[in-house]
Design an enzyme around this catalytic site. Structure first.
Site, mmCIF file in Angstrom:
data_model
loop_
_atom_site.group_PDB
_atom_site.id
_atom_site.type_symbol
_atom_site.label_atom_id
_atom_site.label_comp_id
_atom_site.label_asym_id
_atom_site.label_seq_id
_atom_site.Cartn_x
_atom_site.Cartn_y
_atom_site.Cartn_z
ATOM 1 N N CYS A 276 0.798 -1.201 -0.047
ATOM 2 C CA CYS A 276 -0.015 -0.115 -0.126
ATOM 3 C C CYS A 276 1.105 1.207 -0.004
ATOM 4 C CB CYS A 276 -0.819 0.007 1.208
ATOM 5 S SG CYS A 276 -1.347 -1.601 1.905
ATOM 6 N N ARG A 305 6.287 -11.578 5.277
ATOM 7 C CA ARG A 305 5.788 -11.490 6.642
ATOM 8 C C ARG A 305 6.114 -12.499 7.528
ATOM 9 N NH1 ARG A 305 -0.915 -10.531 5.140
ATOM 10 N NH2 ARG A 305 -0.229 -8.753 3.648
ATOM 11 N N GLN A 323 1.289 -11.080 -3.726
ATOM 12 C CA GLN A 323 0.020 -10.604 -3.756
ATOM 13 C C GLN A 323 -0.460 -10.430 -5.013
ATOM 14 O OE1 GLN A 323 -1.935 -8.314 -1.130
ATOM 15 N NE2 GLN A 323 -0.380 -8.303 0.401
ATOM 16 N N ASP A 325 -2.274 -7.660 -6.182
ATOM 17 C CA ASP A 325 -2.761 -6.538 -5.271
ATOM 18 C C ASP A 325 -3.340 -5.363 -6.194
ATOM 19 O OD1 ASP A 325 -3.280 -5.346 -2.911
ATOM 20 O OD2 ASP A 325 -1.086 -4.894 -2.330
ATOM 21 N N HIS A 327 -4.684 -1.184 -5.331
ATOM 22 C CA HIS A 327 -5.235 -0.206 -4.574
ATOM 23 C C HIS A 327 -5.977 0.673 -5.364
ATOM 24 C CE1 HIS A 327 -2.114 -1.983 -1.971
ATOM 25 N NE2 HIS A 327 -2.913 -1.659 -1.071
ATOM 26 N N LYS A 411 -14.209 -4.491 5.851
ATOM 27 C CA LYS A 411 -13.628 -5.020 4.711
ATOM 28 C C LYS A 411 -14.514 -6.594 4.620
ATOM 29 C CE LYS A 411 -10.674 -7.965 7.624
ATOM 30 N NZ LYS A 411 -9.453 -8.700 7.786
ATOM 31 N N HIS A 457 -8.396 -1.415 -0.788
ATOM 32 C CA HIS A 457 -7.175 -2.291 -1.007
ATOM 33 C C HIS A 457 -8.221 -3.784 -1.488
ATOM 34 C CE1 HIS A 457 -4.428 -0.429 2.078
ATOM 35 N NE2 HIS A 457 -5.603 0.254 2.258
HETATM 36 C C1 TSB Z 1 -5.146 -6.219 -0.195
HETATM 37 N N1 TSB Z 1 -2.981 -4.277 1.982
HETATM 38 C C2 TSB Z 1 -3.783 -5.308 1.514
HETATM 39 C C3 TSB Z 1 -3.934 -5.456 0.159
HETATM 40 O O1 TSB Z 1 -3.888 -4.392 -0.655
HETATM 41 C C4 TSB Z 1 -3.521 -6.779 2.250
HETATM 42 O O2 TSB Z 1 -2.292 -6.881 2.475
HETATM 43 N N2 TSB Z 1 -4.304 -7.501 2.804
HETATM 44 S S1 TSB Z 1 -4.078 -8.859 3.619
HETATM 45 O O3 TSB Z 1 -3.175 -8.615 4.811
HETATM 46 O O4 TSB Z 1 -5.371 -9.422 3.986
HETATM 47 O O5 TSB Z 1 -3.308 -9.846 2.447
HETATM 48 C C5 TSB Z 1 -4.052 -9.886 1.257
HETATM 49 C C6 TSB Z 1 -4.160 -11.563 0.898
HETATM 50 O O6 TSB Z 1 -3.172 -11.976 1.133
HETATM 51 C C7 TSB Z 1 -5.160 -12.490 2.203
HETATM 52 O O7 TSB Z 1 -6.391 -12.191 1.607
HETATM 53 C C8 TSB Z 1 -4.575 -13.756 1.726
HETATM 54 O O8 TSB Z 1 -5.172 -14.296 0.751
HETATM 55 C C9 TSB Z 1 -3.298 -13.446 1.571
HETATM 56 N N3 TSB Z 1 -2.234 -13.953 2.665
HETATM 57 C C10 TSB Z 1 -2.060 -13.391 3.837
HETATM 58 N N4 TSB Z 1 -1.064 -14.017 4.312
HETATM 59 C C11 TSB Z 1 -0.420 -15.043 3.782
HETATM 60 C C12 TSB Z 1 0.440 -15.834 3.973
HETATM 61 N N5 TSB Z 1 1.107 -15.681 4.902
HETATM 62 N N6 TSB Z 1 0.689 -16.620 2.973
HETATM 63 C C13 TSB Z 1 -0.135 -16.687 1.726
HETATM 64 N N7 TSB Z 1 -0.947 -15.923 1.726
HETATM 65 C C14 TSB Z 1 -1.240 -14.913 2.439
HETATM 66 ZN ZN ZN Z 2 -2.911 -2.556 0.646
#
Ligand code: TSB
Ligand code: ZN
Length: 583
Positions: A276, A305, A323, A325, A327, A411, A457
């Site tokens: 983001c 992460r 992702q 992803d 925005h 959300k 997002h």
């Molecule tokens: C959608 N900032 C927002 C983005 O813009 C975001 O990061 N959202 S999130 O934290 O929900 O992460 C997005 C998606 O990543 C989740 O819906 C999930 O499907 C996936 N995700 C989250 N953590 C993991 C992980 N450790 N391993 C694999 N996929 C993951």
């Molecule tokens: Zn985001």
């Protein structure tokens, strides 16, 4: 598959079974200390400290035997309550129980349950007698850090499950076996989709060529859809400075999910957990008028992460992820319309992939919690109502989760159940009123004034990693033609006579961008056909005398015994249509 935790009667039985197991372990290994033994969706577990004894499958059988013996004895399970002081005294030699008691800050009275020679701290409830716990199975044992913290001692976690009758237990165990067969980790390794290596690290899967082909197809698929919907795609670095994440607020609110920072010259970097902030900066690179909005910035972005080592799982839960992803920068009036487009895209994608078992979860604020949620009731109410309206218009079933919204906005998540383990979120769509303010973003409204946009997002696949894990389990590795790493397996009946014609077909298909494999090993046709099935290749071509003579091909679809013969043009048309229609 039944969720034990959601079934009240089974929950009680499983919890009592955890106690029964603890009692049996205590008989066999008197020095054992016990941490917690909760009920989970798959049954129960108990974390135990057995010092130097490492349990294996055979030990579980011995424990089961002892459990049966105690059960037959049929002692009553009796609840009694004691004061906190008494409890601290009673369990003074057990640091785990002392820890538990001290954690019960608001309780003055502590309940214990006793069955025969065994007493455990517990809120209960339990079944009346150990006699009722007859049909159970201990499933596995694994390591688990005390309190889930890798700095603490590693305990042993024993999993089990209990039912009220043998039929239910057998049915459940059969389902469990089937689920294990569907587990993406098993299929992913058998079909060479991904691998892991200690030298690379936990939760850092390596995508093998077959996996990379699938991922590329997924990327192309969603990229095309997003392009058509007016998204711009960007590339940004997978690091940012600590200051960037201080500006965004992640440093304060998300730090425990991030890798530690590293210094390079004068700058302090973090591997980014989210994209983001980078996209906020791209938005701020130009001045936008209300006429430019919505602006949709998409990226297939790598994030890192910190996930607990016990939580990482194949491609499903990783520490390095990519992702899908985006925005979306919108005016407050555009929230409803743009949210609708996202939901519509989610529904379209799930339909294309034949995903039917999923749940929408709408996470809203708890209006009473003024600390967690920023205080603008009108904004929250309007936004939440708009989201509800859109879901109702689509006729989507959804669950509302009060108090589960992020601090920055409500959300919508889409949840699915993997073969093994608890539910996971795939797609997500999150409204955000705060981040644009933190980055001082604005657009010029129709009155010529600066106004803050709202950010949405969204990640349709979630991550390519998690989505691939899920698709592997949905298809059991038998991917639809358009996604399959090898789409067609060409099998000459006899290399001596048919290889040349088989090569002509290979060339023709490759020229048409179809992924083929020519099996020119000197093996029997039946052997090669069997392998084609094991590798779950969607189409196998059998090339023999007739095909060579008539310039045709004969094909069999995966799992079918039926052979169809077509001329080359017809076959190409058939394959191209199947790929185009995502059959
Ligand atoms: C959608 N900032 C927002 C983005 O813009 C975001 O990061 N959202 S999130 O934290 O929900 O992460 C997005 C998606 O990543 C989740 O819906 C999930 O499907 C996936 N995700 C989250 N953590 C993991 C992980 N450790 N391993 C694999 N996929 C993951
Ligand atoms: Zn985001």
């Amino acid at each position: 598959m039944i969720n034990i935790k959601e079934d009240e009667k089974l929950s009680v039985l499983n919890h009592s079974c955890a106690h029964l197991m603890a009692q049996a372990i205590k008989h066999l290994y008197p020095n054992t200390k016990f941490w917690v033994g909760p009920v989970i969706s798959e049954g129960f577990y108990y974390d135990i400290d057995l010092e130097n004894k490492k349990l294996n499958e055979d030990d579980l059988k011995i424990i089961e035997k002892e459990m049966k013996k105690i059960s037959k004895d049929g002692k009553k399970i009796i609840r009694h309550e004691i004061s906190k002081e008494e409890a601290l005294k009673k369990f003074q030699d057990d640091p785990y129980k002392i820890d538990l008691i001290n954690e019960m800050e608001n309780e003055t009275v502590i309940s214990c349950y006793t069955q025969g020679d065994f007493t455990d701290l517990c809120r209960g409830p339990h079944v009346e007698s150990v006699k009722e716990i007859k049909c159970f199975k201990l499933l596995k044992v694994s390591g688990a850090y005390y309190k889930g913290d890798s700095k603490n001692k590693m305990l042993q976690r024993i999993y089990g499950v209990a039912f009220y009758n043998e039929e239910d237990l057998t049915a459940y165990l059969t389902e469990l076996e089937e689920a294990k067969e569907r587990d993406h980790r098993k299929i992913g390794s058998a079909l060479n989709i991904f691998m892991s290596h200690d030298l690379v690290g936990k939760g850092m899967p390596l995508w093998l060529p077959n996996g990379a082909l699938i991922r590329k197809e997924l990327e192309n698929y969603i990229y095309e859809k997003e392009q058509k919907m007016g998204y711009f795609h960007v590339y940004t670095p997978c690091v940012g400075t600590v200051d960037l994440y201080k500006t965004s607020g992640h440093w304060d609110h998300y730090k425990e999910n991030m890798f530690p920072s590293m210094k390079v010259d004068e700058e302090e970097f973090v591997l980014r957990p989210m994209n983001c902030p980078h996209h906020m900066l791209i938005y701020s690179n130009e001045i936008h008028s209300y006429r430019d909005l919505p602006i949709r910035i998409g990226e297939f972005a790598t994030d890192f992460r910190y996930e607990a080592s016990g939580a990482v799982k194949g491609l499903e839960r990783v520490r390095c992820m990519c992702q899908n992803d985006a925005h979306l920068f919108v005016t407050p009036e555009q929230i409803g319309e743009e949210f609708k487009k996202v939901v519509s895209l989610i529904l379209e994608v799930y339909k294309d992939f034949g995903i039917k078992n999923y749940k929408f979860r709408l996470s809203l604020r708890d209006p009473k919690d003024k600390e967690k949620y920023f205080d603008d009731d009108t904004m929250w109410n309007e936004a939440e109502n708009k989201l509800r309206e859109v879901l109702n218009d689509f006729g989507c079933d959804y669950q509302e989760a009060i108090g589960e919204a992020a601090f920055y906005g409500p959300k919508l998540d889409v949840e699915v159940k993997p073969a093994v383990g608890p539910e996971i979120t795939l797609s997500t769509c999150q409204l955000d009123f705060l981040l644009p303010r933190r980055f001082n973003l604005f657009y010029i409204n129709s009155n010529g004034e600066k106004q803050t946009p709202v950010v949405i997002h969204r990640a349709i696949f979630g991550t390519f990693d998690r989505f691939t894990a899920f698709i592997i389990e949905e298809t059991k590795g038998a991917f639809p033609l358009w996604l399959a790493p090898v789409q067609i397996n060409i099998i000459p009946v006899n290399n001596e006579y048919h290889l040349e014609y088989a090569k002509t077909i290979q060339k023709l298909l490759e020229e048409n961008k179809i992924r083929v494999k020519l099996d020119d090993r000197n093996e029997k046709l039946s052997y090669k056909m069997r392998e084609s099935q094991t590798k779950k290749i969607p189409i196998s071509l059998i090339i023999g005398d007739q095909e060579k003579e008539n310039k045709t091909i004969s094909y069999r679809l995966f799992k079918s015994q039926e052979t169809t013969t077509l001329n080359l043009d017809e076959f190409l048309e058939f394959v191209n249509q199947k790929i185009k229609n995502k059959d």
